[in-house]
Scaffold this active site. Sequence first.
Site, PDB file in Angstrom:
ATOM      1  N   CYS A   7      11.661   4.035   3.225  1.00 31.28           N
ATOM      2  CA  CYS A   7      12.881   3.523   2.591  1.00 31.28           C
ATOM      3  C   CYS A   7      13.523   2.467   3.486  1.00 31.28           C
ATOM      4  O   CYS A   7      14.068   1.471   2.988  1.00 31.28           O
ATOM      5  CB  CYS A   7      13.852   4.665   2.300  1.00 31.28           C
ATOM      6  SG  CYS A   7      13.422   5.622   0.822  1.00 31.28           S
ATOM      7  N   ASN A  87      -2.620  10.889   0.886  1.00 26.39           N
ATOM      8  CA  ASN A  87      -2.486  12.162   1.591  1.00 26.39           C
ATOM      9  C   ASN A  87      -1.281  12.901   1.017  1.00 26.39           C
ATOM     10  O   ASN A  87      -0.243  12.290   0.754  1.00 26.39           O
ATOM     11  CB  ASN A  87      -2.290  11.926   3.090  1.00 26.39           C
ATOM     12  CG  ASN A  87      -3.514  11.283   3.728  1.00 26.39           C
ATOM     13  OD1 ASN A  87      -4.629  11.553   3.323  1.00 26.39           O
ATOM     14  ND2 ASN A  87      -3.285  10.430   4.713  1.00 26.39           N
ATOM     15  N   HIS A 100       2.794   7.244  -0.743  1.00 25.31           N
ATOM     16  CA  HIS A 100       2.131   5.979  -0.412  1.00 25.31           C
ATOM     17  C   HIS A 100       0.641   6.067  -0.678  1.00 25.31           C
ATOM     18  O   HIS A 100       0.020   7.116  -0.517  1.00 25.31           O
ATOM     19  CB  HIS A 100       2.398   5.562   1.034  1.00 25.31           C
ATOM     20  CG  HIS A 100       2.074   6.616   2.051  1.00 25.31           C
ATOM     21  ND1 HIS A 100       2.905   7.692   2.290  1.00 25.31           N
ATOM     22  CD2 HIS A 100       1.018   6.766   2.879  1.00 25.31           C
ATOM     23  CE1 HIS A 100       2.374   8.461   3.232  1.00 25.31           C
ATOM     24  NE2 HIS A 100       1.219   7.931   3.603  1.00 25.31           N
TER      25      HIS A 100
HETATM   26  P1  AMP Z   1       0.093   9.278   6.147  1.00 26.94           P
HETATM   27  O1  AMP Z   1      -0.581   9.915   7.324  1.00 26.94           O
HETATM   28  O2  AMP Z   1      -0.731   9.323   4.894  1.00 26.94           O
HETATM   29  O3  AMP Z   1       1.501   9.772   5.947  1.00 26.94           O
HETATM   30  O4  AMP Z   1       0.158   7.733   6.473  1.00 26.94           O
HETATM   31  C1  AMP Z   1       1.239   7.116   7.089  1.00 26.94           C
HETATM   32  C2  AMP Z   1       0.791   5.741   7.473  1.00 26.94           C
HETATM   33  O5  AMP Z   1       1.922   4.967   7.779  1.00 26.94           O
HETATM   34  C3  AMP Z   1      -0.129   5.715   8.704  1.00 26.94           C
HETATM   35  O6  AMP Z   1      -1.377   5.115   8.354  1.00 26.94           O
HETATM   36  C4  AMP Z   1       0.653   4.870   9.713  1.00 26.94           C
HETATM   37  O7  AMP Z   1      -0.170   4.035  10.495  1.00 26.94           O
HETATM   38  C5  AMP Z   1       1.567   4.054   8.801  1.00 26.94           C
HETATM   39  N1  AMP Z   1       2.803   3.581   9.414  1.00 26.94           N
HETATM   40  C6  AMP Z   1       3.672   4.298  10.171  1.00 26.94           C
HETATM   41  N2  AMP Z   1       4.729   3.535  10.533  1.00 26.94           N
HETATM   42  C7  AMP Z   1       4.509   2.300   9.991  1.00 26.94           C
HETATM   43  C8  AMP Z   1       5.230   1.071  10.006  1.00 26.94           C
HETATM   44  N3  AMP Z   1       6.391   0.926  10.653  1.00 26.94           N
HETATM   45  N4  AMP Z   1       4.695   0.007   9.361  1.00 26.94           N
HETATM   46  C9  AMP Z   1       3.531   0.134   8.703  1.00 26.94           C
HETATM   47  N5  AMP Z   1       2.810   1.262   8.634  1.00 26.94           N
HETATM   48  C10 AMP Z   1       3.282   2.337   9.279  1.00 26.94           C
HETATM   49 ZN    ZN Z   2      11.666   7.005   1.201  1.00 28.26          ZN
END
Ligand code: AMP
Ligand code: ZN
Length: 115
Positions: A7, A87, A100
Site C-alpha cells: 500500500c 504465494n 500479489h
Molecule cells: P511473497 O514472499 O510472495 O510475499 O513475495 C514478496 C515479494 O516482495 C518478494 O519477492 C520480495 O523480493 C518483494 N519485495 C519486498 N519489498 C519490496 C520492495 N520494496 N519493492 C519491490 N519488491 C519488494
Molecule cells: Zn496493502
Amino acid sequence: MEDCLFCKIINGEIPCEKVYEDEEILAFKDINPAAPIHVLVIPKKHITSLATMKQGEEEIIAKIYKTINNISEKQGFKEKGYRVIVNCGEDGCQEVKHLHFHLLAGKKLGEKIVE
Ligand code: AMP
Ligand code: ZN
C-alpha cells in the site's frame, strides 16, 4: 492499510520501478528478482491474500491476468513463455500480506516449482 508495504508503494511513500499502472492495478519490478524478469502485479485495493478475498473482489483477478499477458506481449516474452506464482498464507510462504502475483520470465525456469 497503514502498515502494508505494498500500500505504501501504491501511494508513493516507498519508491518502485513501475512497469504498468492503471486505476486498479500496479505492476513493478521485484526488489530481489528470482529470474531475469520478475514483476509483481498487485491490485491497488488492499486485499490481504487469495484466501481472504470477499465476494465481488474476484473480478480483479481476471484483470490482473490480462495485465500480465499484456506485459508479456509488450516486453517481448509472450512467445517464449512465463510463470505466474501467487504465494498464499503461511505454508505458501507469503511474506507481504497484500495480494500479489509474481510474474517470472527471461530464462527457462526450473521444472519444479516446489522444493
Ligand atoms: P511473497 O514472499 O510472495 O510475499 O513475495 C514478496 C515479494 O516482495 C518478494 O519477492 C520480495 O523480493 C518483494 N519485495 C519486498 N519489498 C519490496 C520492495 N520494496 N519493492 C519491490 N519488491 C519488494
Ligand atoms: Zn496493502
